[in-house]
Design an enzyme around this catalytic site. Structure first.
Site, mmCIF file in Angstrom:
data_model
loop_
_atom_site.group_PDB
_atom_site.id
_atom_site.type_symbol
_atom_site.label_atom_id
_atom_site.label_comp_id
_atom_site.label_asym_id
_atom_site.label_seq_id
_atom_site.Cartn_x
_atom_site.Cartn_y
_atom_site.Cartn_z
ATOM 1 N N VAL A 129 0.836 -1.206 0.000
ATOM 2 C CA VAL A 129 0.000 0.000 0.000
ATOM 3 C C VAL A 129 0.875 1.261 0.000
ATOM 4 O O VAL A 129 0.384 2.369 0.209
ATOM 5 C CB VAL A 129 -0.968 0.035 1.215
ATOM 6 C CG1 VAL A 129 -2.056 -1.003 1.071
ATOM 7 C CG2 VAL A 129 -0.217 -0.125 2.538
ATOM 8 N N HIS A 145 -5.154 1.913 -6.257
ATOM 9 C CA HIS A 145 -4.555 3.007 -5.473
ATOM 10 C C HIS A 145 -5.643 3.778 -4.704
ATOM 11 O O HIS A 145 -5.828 4.982 -4.911
ATOM 12 C CB HIS A 145 -3.766 3.960 -6.374
ATOM 13 C CG HIS A 145 -2.756 4.780 -5.595
ATOM 14 N ND1 HIS A 145 -1.521 5.118 -6.102
ATOM 15 C CD2 HIS A 145 -2.800 5.315 -4.355
ATOM 16 C CE1 HIS A 145 -0.857 5.845 -5.202
ATOM 17 N NE2 HIS A 145 -1.635 5.972 -4.132
ATOM 18 N N GLU A 160 0.727 3.494 -13.118
ATOM 19 C CA GLU A 160 -0.701 3.578 -12.783
ATOM 20 C C GLU A 160 -1.392 4.505 -13.766
ATOM 21 O O GLU A 160 -0.838 5.547 -14.091
ATOM 22 C CB GLU A 160 -0.877 4.107 -11.352
ATOM 23 C CG GLU A 160 -0.334 3.131 -10.317
ATOM 24 C CD GLU A 160 -0.418 3.646 -8.880
ATOM 25 O OE1 GLU A 160 -1.099 4.658 -8.650
ATOM 26 O OE2 GLU A 160 0.197 3.025 -8.004
ATOM 27 N N ARG A 195 4.252 2.411 -2.326
ATOM 28 C CA ARG A 195 4.426 2.856 -3.708
ATOM 29 C C ARG A 195 4.867 1.661 -4.544
ATOM 30 O O ARG A 195 5.595 0.775 -4.064
ATOM 31 C CB ARG A 195 5.496 3.955 -3.792
ATOM 32 C CG ARG A 195 5.022 5.325 -3.330
ATOM 33 C CD ARG A 195 4.030 5.951 -4.323
ATOM 34 N NE ARG A 195 3.632 7.300 -3.951
ATOM 35 C CZ ARG A 195 2.536 7.610 -3.266
ATOM 36 N NH1 ARG A 195 1.715 6.660 -2.851
ATOM 37 N NH2 ARG A 195 2.243 8.870 -3.006
HETATM 38 C C1 GLV Z 1 -1.409 8.450 -1.701
HETATM 39 O O1 GLV Z 1 -0.863 7.633 -2.352
HETATM 40 C C2 GLV Z 1 -0.743 9.422 -0.912
HETATM 41 O O2 GLV Z 1 0.475 9.572 -1.056
HETATM 42 O O3 GLV Z 1 -1.398 10.095 -0.111
#
Ligand code: GLV
Length: 308
Positions: free
Chosen positions: A221, A271, A252, A223
């Site tokens: 979750v 994402h 993405e 990158r």
């Molecule tokens: C989402 O990916 C963020 O960086 O807030």
């Protein structure tokens, strides 16, 4: 003072800003075209997804509040005399819930049960438990720390990895990035909450993946740069890890021809584990605006040398 807000939800921020900074001139933009007339005068920028090149045309800029947690899109383009802040803390709850939604669903067999229902099949799925399993959290900032805390609540042993040793006090065992292989090989669920930096790029490669435990779950979750995606597709075919839940990707949206889409042991989300929604970030941003106007130190200041 002029404030420019650049995000899809600009309108909702602009309304709130009128109350927080009644003397400021506030402009909202959802596209570069809309932002263009205000670039030259803006002193403060609240932004999410703004093309970084526009920063070079903002001579009066003093402070940028990025409306997300990761600043990898802009950090390298930020002039040195501009303070860059990111949102810290606001995403911990929803992102850790996202992680455990999948860990529980995968361990308890929720997806199998649903599939059986679709075929009107009465069959008992006997799930496994998280209790007694070992959770590995790579990246022990505010989000990773909350993942670790929930892991403990579910009776898991918690291993952690961070570059600075930060968060080691909340882990049963702490590792540095150089020990990624040993760390990954020892856990039943590996959760990546790493920022995108040169150091994290490709940190989870073929060796790390194939060294993972039988039955293990990988969740990302942070990158997409952290995982070598080509290696992951191959590793998932070989069952190491046994399953993956990916919210972030090297590119993405994930390209239509990525093999990851069709792997039965790969669970994809777009994402969205920690969305930059006004409801989530409002309190953090409002407090930083208050601090800026009062001349107090800002929260979430990005260390340029580290990139987060
Ligand atoms: C989402 O990916 C963020 O960086 O807030």
């Amino acid at each position: 003072m002029q404030i420019l807000v650049y995000t899809q939800d600009a309108k909702s921020y602009v309304q709130a800003l009128h109350e927080l900074a009644p003397k400021a001139e506030i402009h909202g933009a959802t596209t570069l075209e809309e932002a263009e007339p205000h670039l030259a005068e803006a002193e403060v920028l609240l932004a999410w997804g703004m093309p970084a090149a526009a920063l070079a045309r903002m001579p009066r800029l003093r402070w940028v509040q990025w409306l997300g947690a990761g600043v990898d899109l802009v950090v390298a383009h930020m002039p040195q005399d501009v303070v860059l802040t990111r949102v810290v803390g606001a995403f911990s709850t929803v992102m850790s819930e996202h992680v455990f939604a999948y860990l529980l669903a995968l361990r308890r067999g929720v997806f199998e049960m649903r599939e059986l229902q679709e075929h009107h099949t009465w069959h008992r799925v006997i799930g496994a438990s998280l209790r007694g399993q070992r959770l590995g959290v790579a990246g022990l900032g505010s989000i990773g720390s909350e993942v670790a805390r929930l892991g403990r609540a579910f009776g898991m042993e918690v291993w952690g990895l961070s570059r600075s040793g930060r968060g080691s006090e909340i882990c049963d065992r702490h590792f540095l990035p150089a020990d990624m292989r040993t760390f990954a090989a020892g856990v039943d669920a590996l959760v990546l909450v790493l920022p995108k930096t040169t150091e994290t790029t490709g940190i989870v490669d073929k060796d790390v993946l194939l060294g993972m435990r039988e039955g293990s779950i990988l969740v990302n979750v942070g990158r997409g740069n952290a995982i070598v995606e080509r290696d992951l597709a191959e590793a998932l075919r070989r069952g190491r890890p046994a399953m993956a839940q990916l919210d972030v990707f090297e590119r993405e949206p994930l390209p239509d021809d990525s093999p990851l889409w069709d792997l039965p042991n790969c669970y994809i989300s777009a994402h969205c584990s920690g969305p930059s929604e006004p409801d989530l970030v409002r309190t953090f941003v409002a407090e930083n605006i208050r601090r800026y106007l009062a001349g107090e130190p800002l929260a979430g200041v990005v260390d340029r040398s580290q990139g987060y």
